[in-house]
Design an enzyme around this catalytic site. Structure first.
Site, PDB file in Angstrom:
ATOM      1  CE  LYS A   1      -3.805   2.096   2.632  1.00  0.00           C
ATOM      2  NZ  LYS A   1      -4.832   1.929   3.866  1.00  0.00           N
TER       3      LYS A   1
ATOM      4  CB  SER B   1      -8.243   3.806   2.688  1.00  0.00           C
ATOM      5  OG  SER B   1      -7.327   3.123   3.674  1.00  0.00           O
TER       6      SER B   1
ATOM      7  CB  SER C   1      -8.675   1.085   5.661  1.00  0.00           C
ATOM      8  OG  SER C   1      -9.129   2.395   5.356  1.00  0.00           O
TER       9      SER C   1
HETATM   10  N1  GLN Z   1     -13.148   4.563   6.415  1.00  0.00           N
HETATM   11  C1  GLN Z   1     -12.678   5.019   7.389  1.00  0.00           C
HETATM   12  C2  GLN Z   1     -12.447   6.592   7.249  1.00  0.00           C
HETATM   13  O1  GLN Z   1     -12.705   7.099   6.108  1.00  0.00           O
HETATM   14  C3  GLN Z   1     -11.696   4.415   7.717  1.00  0.00           C
HETATM   15  C4  GLN Z   1     -10.452   4.555   6.825  1.00  0.00           C
HETATM   16  C5  GLN Z   1      -9.234   3.527   7.305  1.00  0.00           C
HETATM   17  O2  GLN Z   1      -9.384   2.726   8.028  1.00  0.00           O
HETATM   18  N2  GLN Z   1      -8.059   3.931   7.102  1.00  0.00           N
HETATM   19  O3  GLN Z   1     -11.675   7.218   8.154  1.00  0.00           O
END
Ligand code: GLN
Length: 492
Positions: free
Chosen positions: A79, A159, A183
């Protein structure tokens, strides 16, 4: 040897150690597949064949000298939130465009020390803020899965959407992700993969671009539970460079996958049965309960009463920390700089041009909840809720050894179908996942079945802090019972 792309990580590792294939051959095949997939799936930020092949050849040389590590020669996808020495690291943001770190993140260093090879870096929601991977500076990532009889493009979840799109398309044998509110688990559920968020502090955050430091958890994706266990235990370990890194030994997560679950008590929290959740998800959850019961687990109804406050608390704490963490992007030290009239004007122009809309929204919310006058009303209150959520779990773990829930309230949705609406609609995706980040406890998603449209759905296993072993035992039991072998039909 079977088709190289259909192998699991453990199979690839064994094929490499038998000498059926070299890392250079395997890596070259994966780099080529990445280049082909990149057009239609848009899942990578960097594909650097020379870098990948250099790593693969070095691995083959180590093996020839009898120095093979636990992941020797295995191609992985990383990532873009992980700093990789000399390889562009942008967190999918314009503000970091062109940034080539002078250092390697501790987690990726652990993977390279075990012999793994980086095939490519994967796209993500900008600064890991999102649940659909539609906010990357390089545009939305496409899920290789499609609903039956439909050509609509679906989100891979976010994400860490690039990592899962790549792995679901059989590129790499595993991938890294980060999970601040879901995410890793949510995109894993949307793509039929296993996604692991270990205990907070189990995997070092050093060299991982910070979003919300008290919630950020590096973790792993695998095609199977065992693959994800080996990856997670290789990434994990104490790191003196991260003051929140856990100093104790890393358990044998792979070994835990072979442990029987008989006699374990599994909690089913009633608060995770939310309004509007599709019946199919409820039915799959029920199935999961039956699978574990038939393997000798005792099922216990539990209550986690603070669950309903988890999302609001998360969406105060995460932006608050993000607004502070992202203050460092000022055009002076990394990436983009837009020259202005004076210093302040340069800061403003750089940040306005460099950050996307969702990131700007989070910075504004975060600054607001931390400002004098609102600090107690929002931020301090959210911290109190955080404590209560942690206590809910502690009370539950006096009665049970693991908790079983659905991972997400829906299957993958269409590109653009939620991103244009009210942002809260997107935030609701995290309803089942944020709680484990708030409490810092291990949680993972296991593919458990397909919905009526032929799209994958996941079940989530949550355990006590530092008890990844029980989590992997339960996950392996679900995997055995579910017999999930579906793959996206190849259209890309
Ligand atoms: N969807 C969540 C956010 O937008 C979690 C994102 C994540 O885990 N990086 O903050």
């Amino acid at each position: 040897m079977s088709d190289v792309f259909s192998m699991s990580l453990l199979e690839a590792r064994d094929a490499l150690s038998r000498g059926d294939v070299s890392s250079a051959e395997l890596t070259a095949a994966h780099v080529k597949a990445a280049e082909v997939a990149q057009g239609p799936l848009n899942c990578f930020t960097v594909i650097d064949p020379e870098h990948a092949l250099g790593m693969a050849k070095a691995s083959d040389a180590r093996r020839a000298k009898g120095e093979a590590g636990a992941l020797e020669g295995v191609p992985l996808v990383i990532k873009d939130l992980f700093a990789t020495k000399g390889v562009e690291t942008t967190a999918s943001s314009n503000i970091l465009k062109g940034f080539k770190p002078e250092y390697e993140s501790s987690v990726t260093q652990n993977l390279w020390d075990a012999g793994a090879v980086m095939v490519a870096k994967s796209s993500m929601d900008e600064f890991a803020m999102g649940s659909s991977n539609e906010t990357a500076a390089t545009g939305p990532v496409i899920n290789p899965w499609r609903a039956k009889g439909s050509e609509e493009k679906l989100v891979p979840g976010g994400s860490s959407g690039g990592s899962v799109s790549a792995l679901a398309a059989d590129i790499g044998y595993g991938a890294t992700g980060t999970d601040t509110g879901g995410s890793i688990r949510q995109p894993a559920a949307f793509t039929g993969l296993v996604g692991v968020k270990p205990t907070y502090g189990r995997c070092s955050r050093w060299g991982v671009v910070a979003f919300a430091s008290s919630l950020d958890h590096p973790g792993a994706f695998g095609k199977t539970v065992r693959d994800s266990a080996l990856l997670t235990q290789t990434m994990a370990g104490h790191d003196p460079k991260d003051s929140t890194s856990y100093p104790g030994a890393v358990p044998d997560m792979l070994g835990a996958c072979d442990k029987l679950v008989k006699g374990l008590r599994i909690g089913v929290p009633k608060e995770y049965r939310v309004d509007g959740m599709p019946g199919e998800i409820d039915a799959l959850w029920e199935k999961g309960v039956e699978w574990l019961k038939s393997q000798g687990c005792e099922i216990v109804d539990i209550s986690l009463p603070m669950t309903k406050y988890a999302l609001p608390a998360y969406y105060i704490i995460a932006p608050a920390e993000a607004s502070s963490n992202l203050a460092r992007y000022d055009g002076m030290r990394y990436g983009l700089r837009v020259e202005g009239e004076d210093l302040i004007d340069t800061y403003e122009k750089t940040r306005a041009a460099g950050f996307g809309k969702e990131v700007q929204r989070r910075i504004l919310i975060g600054t607001y909840v931390l400002s004098a006058g609102y600090y107690d009303a929002y931020y301090v209150k959210a911290l109190k809720v955080r404590r209560r959520i942690y206590e809910d779990f502690q009370a539950a773990f006096e009665k049970v050894d693991a908790i079983l829930t659905p991972t997400t309230p829906s299957a993958a949705f269409g590109i653009g179908s939620k991103s244009k609406a009210d942002p809260i609609e997107m935030y609701l995706n995290d309803i089942f996942t944020v709680t484990a980040n708030i409490a810092g406890i291990p949680a993972m998603s296991v593919p458990a079945g397909l919905d009526a449209q032929g799209l994958p759905l996941g079940l989530q296993v949550i355990t006590r802090a530092l008890d990844e072993e029980t989590m992997f035992s339960v996950a392996a039991a679900i995997e055995d019972a579910a017999g999930f072998t579906a793959k996206p039909e190849r259209w890309w």
